[in-house]
Design a protein around this motif. Structure first.
Motif, PDB file in Angstrom:
ATOM      1  N   ARG A  22     -12.044   8.677  -7.331  1.00  0.00           N
ATOM      2  CA  ARG A  22     -11.049   8.646  -6.257  1.00  0.00           C
ATOM      3  C   ARG A  22     -11.665   8.119  -4.966  1.00  0.00           C
ATOM      4  N   GLU A  23     -12.858   8.598  -4.672  1.00  0.00           N
ATOM      5  CA  GLU A  23     -13.539   8.156  -3.448  1.00  0.00           C
ATOM      6  C   GLU A  23     -13.865   6.667  -3.508  1.00  0.00           C
ATOM      7  N   ALA A  24     -14.194   6.204  -4.707  1.00  0.00           N
ATOM      8  CA  ALA A  24     -14.493   4.773  -4.860  1.00  0.00           C
ATOM      9  C   ALA A  24     -13.243   3.931  -4.591  1.00  0.00           C
ATOM     10  N   TRP A  25     -12.072   4.390  -5.066  1.00  0.00           N
ATOM     11  CA  TRP A  25     -10.812   3.672  -4.805  1.00  0.00           C
ATOM     12  C   TRP A  25     -10.537   3.611  -3.319  1.00  0.00           C
ATOM     13  N   VAL A  26     -10.666   4.774  -2.684  1.00  0.00           N
ATOM     14  CA  VAL A  26     -10.362   4.836  -1.249  1.00  0.00           C
ATOM     15  C   VAL A  26     -11.253   3.861  -0.491  1.00  0.00           C
ATOM     16  N   ARG A  27     -12.534   3.837  -0.856  1.00  0.00           N
ATOM     17  CA  ARG A  27     -13.465   2.909  -0.197  1.00  0.00           C
ATOM     18  C   ARG A  27     -13.036   1.455  -0.434  1.00  0.00           C
ATOM     19  N   LEU A  28     -12.649   1.163  -1.665  1.00  0.00           N
ATOM     20  CA  LEU A  28     -12.232  -0.201  -2.007  1.00  0.00           C
ATOM     21  C   LEU A  28     -10.983  -0.596  -1.211  1.00  0.00           C
ATOM     22  N   ILE A  29      -9.992   0.268  -1.192  1.00  0.00           N
ATOM     23  CA  ILE A  29      -8.739  -0.022  -0.475  1.00  0.00           C
ATOM     24  C   ILE A  29      -8.996  -0.140   1.024  1.00  0.00           C
ATOM     25  N   GLU A  30      -9.786   0.781   1.554  1.00  0.00           N
ATOM     26  CA  GLU A  30     -10.051   0.744   2.997  1.00  0.00           C
ATOM     27  C   GLU A  30     -10.865  -0.485   3.390  1.00  0.00           C
ATOM     28  N   SER A  31     -11.801  -0.859   2.546  1.00  0.00           N
ATOM     29  CA  SER A  31     -12.598  -2.037   2.904  1.00  0.00           C
ATOM     30  C   SER A  31     -11.716  -3.278   2.842  1.00  0.00           C
ATOM     31  N   TYR A  32     -10.825  -3.325   1.847  1.00  0.00           N
ATOM     32  CA  TYR A  32      -9.901  -4.457   1.772  1.00  0.00           C
ATOM     33  C   TYR A  32      -9.030  -4.509   3.033  1.00  0.00           C
ATOM     34  N   LEU A  33      -8.389  -3.391   3.353  1.00  0.00           N
ATOM     35  CA  LEU A  33      -7.433  -3.381   4.470  1.00  0.00           C
ATOM     36  C   LEU A  33      -8.103  -3.635   5.817  1.00  0.00           C
ATOM     37  N   SER A  34      -9.329  -3.172   5.967  1.00  0.00           N
ATOM     38  CA  SER A  34      -9.944  -3.353   7.280  1.00  0.00           C
ATOM     39  C   SER A  34     -10.683  -4.691   7.420  1.00  0.00           C
ATOM     40  N   ASP A  35     -11.192  -5.253   6.310  1.00  0.00           N
ATOM     41  CA  ASP A  35     -12.042  -6.448   6.433  1.00  0.00           C
ATOM     42  C   ASP A  35     -11.373  -7.779   6.085  1.00  0.00           C
ATOM     43  N   ARG A  36     -10.289  -7.748   5.358  1.00  0.00           N
ATOM     44  CA  ARG A  36      -9.734  -8.982   4.815  1.00  0.00           C
ATOM     45  C   ARG A  36      -9.108  -9.835   5.925  1.00  0.00           C
ATOM     46  N   SER A  37      -9.739 -10.969   6.211  1.00  0.00           N
ATOM     47  CA  SER A  37      -9.319 -11.693   7.411  1.00  0.00           C
ATOM     48  C   SER A  37      -7.965 -12.374   7.264  1.00  0.00           C
ATOM     49  N   GLN A  38      -7.596 -12.798   6.036  1.00  0.00           N
ATOM     50  CA  GLN A  38      -6.315 -13.503   5.914  1.00  0.00           C
ATOM     51  C   GLN A  38      -5.129 -12.578   5.682  1.00  0.00           C
ATOM     52  N   LEU A  39      -5.364 -11.265   5.769  1.00  0.00           N
ATOM     53  CA  LEU A  39      -4.275 -10.310   5.552  1.00  0.00           C
ATOM     54  C   LEU A  39      -3.350 -10.295   6.771  1.00  0.00           C
ATOM     55  N   LYS A  40      -2.104 -10.739   6.573  1.00  0.00           N
ATOM     56  CA  LYS A  40      -1.167 -10.912   7.694  1.00  0.00           C
ATOM     57  C   LYS A  40      -0.256  -9.719   7.903  1.00  0.00           C
ATOM     58  N   LEU A  41       0.028  -9.002   6.821  1.00  0.00           N
ATOM     59  CA  LEU A  41       0.990  -7.902   6.924  1.00  0.00           C
ATOM     60  C   LEU A  41       0.738  -6.918   5.791  1.00  0.00           C
ATOM     61  N   VAL A  42       0.870  -5.625   6.102  1.00  0.00           N
ATOM     62  CA  VAL A  42       0.789  -4.600   5.064  1.00  0.00           C
ATOM     63  C   VAL A  42       2.166  -3.959   4.929  1.00  0.00           C
ATOM     64  N   ALA A  43       2.685  -3.925   3.727  1.00  0.00           N
ATOM     65  CA  ALA A  43       3.891  -3.149   3.465  1.00  0.00           C
ATOM     66  C   ALA A  43       3.407  -1.747   3.116  1.00  0.00           C
ATOM     67  N   ALA A  44       3.704  -0.779   3.980  1.00  0.00           N
ATOM     68  CA  ALA A  44       3.273   0.612   3.763  1.00  0.00           C
ATOM     69  C   ALA A  44       4.474   1.375   3.217  1.00  0.00           C
ATOM     70  N   ALA A 102       0.836  -1.205   0.000  1.00  0.00           N
ATOM     71  CA  ALA A 102       0.000   0.000   0.000  1.00  0.00           C
ATOM     72  C   ALA A 102       0.868   1.251   0.000  1.00  0.00           C
ATOM     73  N   GLY A 103       0.317   2.323  -0.521  1.00  0.00           N
ATOM     74  CA  GLY A 103       1.045   3.583  -0.512  1.00  0.00           C
ATOM     75  C   GLY A 103       0.563   4.472  -1.635  1.00  0.00           C
ATOM     76  N   ARG A 104       1.043   5.711  -1.606  1.00  0.00           N
ATOM     77  CA  ARG A 104       0.509   6.638  -2.595  1.00  0.00           C
ATOM     78  C   ARG A 104       0.970   6.274  -4.010  1.00  0.00           C
ATOM     79  N   SER A 105       0.279   6.846  -4.952  1.00  0.00           N
ATOM     80  CA  SER A 105       0.525   6.571  -6.345  1.00  0.00           C
ATOM     81  C   SER A 105       1.985   6.867  -6.707  1.00  0.00           C
ATOM     82  N   ASN A 106       2.608   5.962  -7.466  1.00  0.00           N
ATOM     83  CA  ASN A 106       3.967   6.149  -7.972  1.00  0.00           C
ATOM     84  C   ASN A 106       5.086   5.894  -6.950  1.00  0.00           C
ATOM     85  N   VAL A 107       4.735   5.459  -5.758  1.00  0.00           N
ATOM     86  CA  VAL A 107       5.761   5.261  -4.720  1.00  0.00           C
ATOM     87  C   VAL A 107       6.607   4.007  -4.999  1.00  0.00           C
TER      88      VAL A 107
END
Ligand code: GTP
Ligand code: MG
Length: 207
Positions: free
Chosen positions: A97-119, A37-42
């Motif tokens: 843009r708002e739709a992306w943010v919602r999609l990313i946030e729902s993924y990051l907050s709800d995904r049960s098998q997500l073990k680690l986020v590289a920020a 995860a991270g801002r565009s182009n990072v």
């Protein structure tokens, strides 16, 4: 030390699974996942490619906004690496843009098998307001995250050390921060170290 190498994740296969535009399209198989995860182009897609040693697997571009959906890749037939769209990309409509943010946030907050986020945050600049929001938010929702300082090859070792110290200090309050790692997809700096942390997370062995 020998144990460390024996137990280390070796990436032997990587294949594209799906490009998801909504939650219903996320893979149903409960494979342990790591997301980038991270801002565009990072450098999220480049990082994923350098980890799996496949240049064109995740699409990259010098034009921000390349990755527009959530791309899932199957690793060793037992894990997923998840390439997220970059946030903060200006050249799309506000609604989009708002739709992306919602999609990313729902993924990051709800995904049960997500073990680690590289920020990810660009090592050349101090973390932007968006970077800091991401760290804070991940910590608040209780997601373990590792801060990856990208494009290490673009700075001197002294500059890299100074940035590392700064980010360490800035994020020291976050108990879900599992580490900070300077990284270069270009020269693969710290690839082994990052694969080590990811492997531990996927096996549920993060300290
Ligand atoms: P979006 O998909 O738009 O969110 O971008 P992204 O975060 O996936 O970035 P991407 O991997 O497409 O890389 C953006 C640009 O940065 C490309 O031109 C890459 O070649 C460059 N880049 C990424 N990582 C590195 C790195 O470690 N070193 C250098 N020198 N350039 C990098
Ligand atoms: Mg991308």
């Amino acid at each position: 030390m020998a144990y460390f190498f024996l137990s280390m994740l070796r990436i032997t296969s990587a294949e594209f699974v799906i490009s998801a535009a909504k939650q219903a399209q996320f893979p149903k198989l409960p494979m342990p996942e790591v997301a980038f995860a991270g801002r565009s182009n990072v450098g999220k897609s480049s990082l994923l490619n350098s980890l799996v040693a496949r240049k064109g697997l995740a699409k990259t571009s010098s034009t921000p906004g390349k990755t527009q959906q959530i791309n899932f890749f199957r690793i060793n037939d037992r894990y997923h690496f998840v390439d997220l769209p970059g946030y903060g990309y200006a050249k799309v409509s506000k609604t989009e843009r708002e739709a992306w943010v919602r999609l990313i946030e729902s993924y990051l907050s709800d995904r049960s098998q997500l073990k680690l986020v590289a920020a990810l945050s660009d090592i050349r600049h101090e973390p932007t307001a968006l970077d800091r929001d991401l760290f804070q938010w991940l910590d608040a929702i209780g997601r373990p995250f590792i801060i990856v300082l990208t494009k290490y090859d673009k700075v001197s070792p002294a500059q890299a050390q100074a940035r590392y110290d700064e980010v360490m200090e800035l994020t020291s309050v976050y108990s879900n921060r599992v580490g900070i790692i300077p990284y270069s997809s270009e020269i693969r700096h710290n690839r082994e170290a990052l694969v080590g942390v990811i492997g531990k997370a996927l096996e549920g062995r993060l300290a």
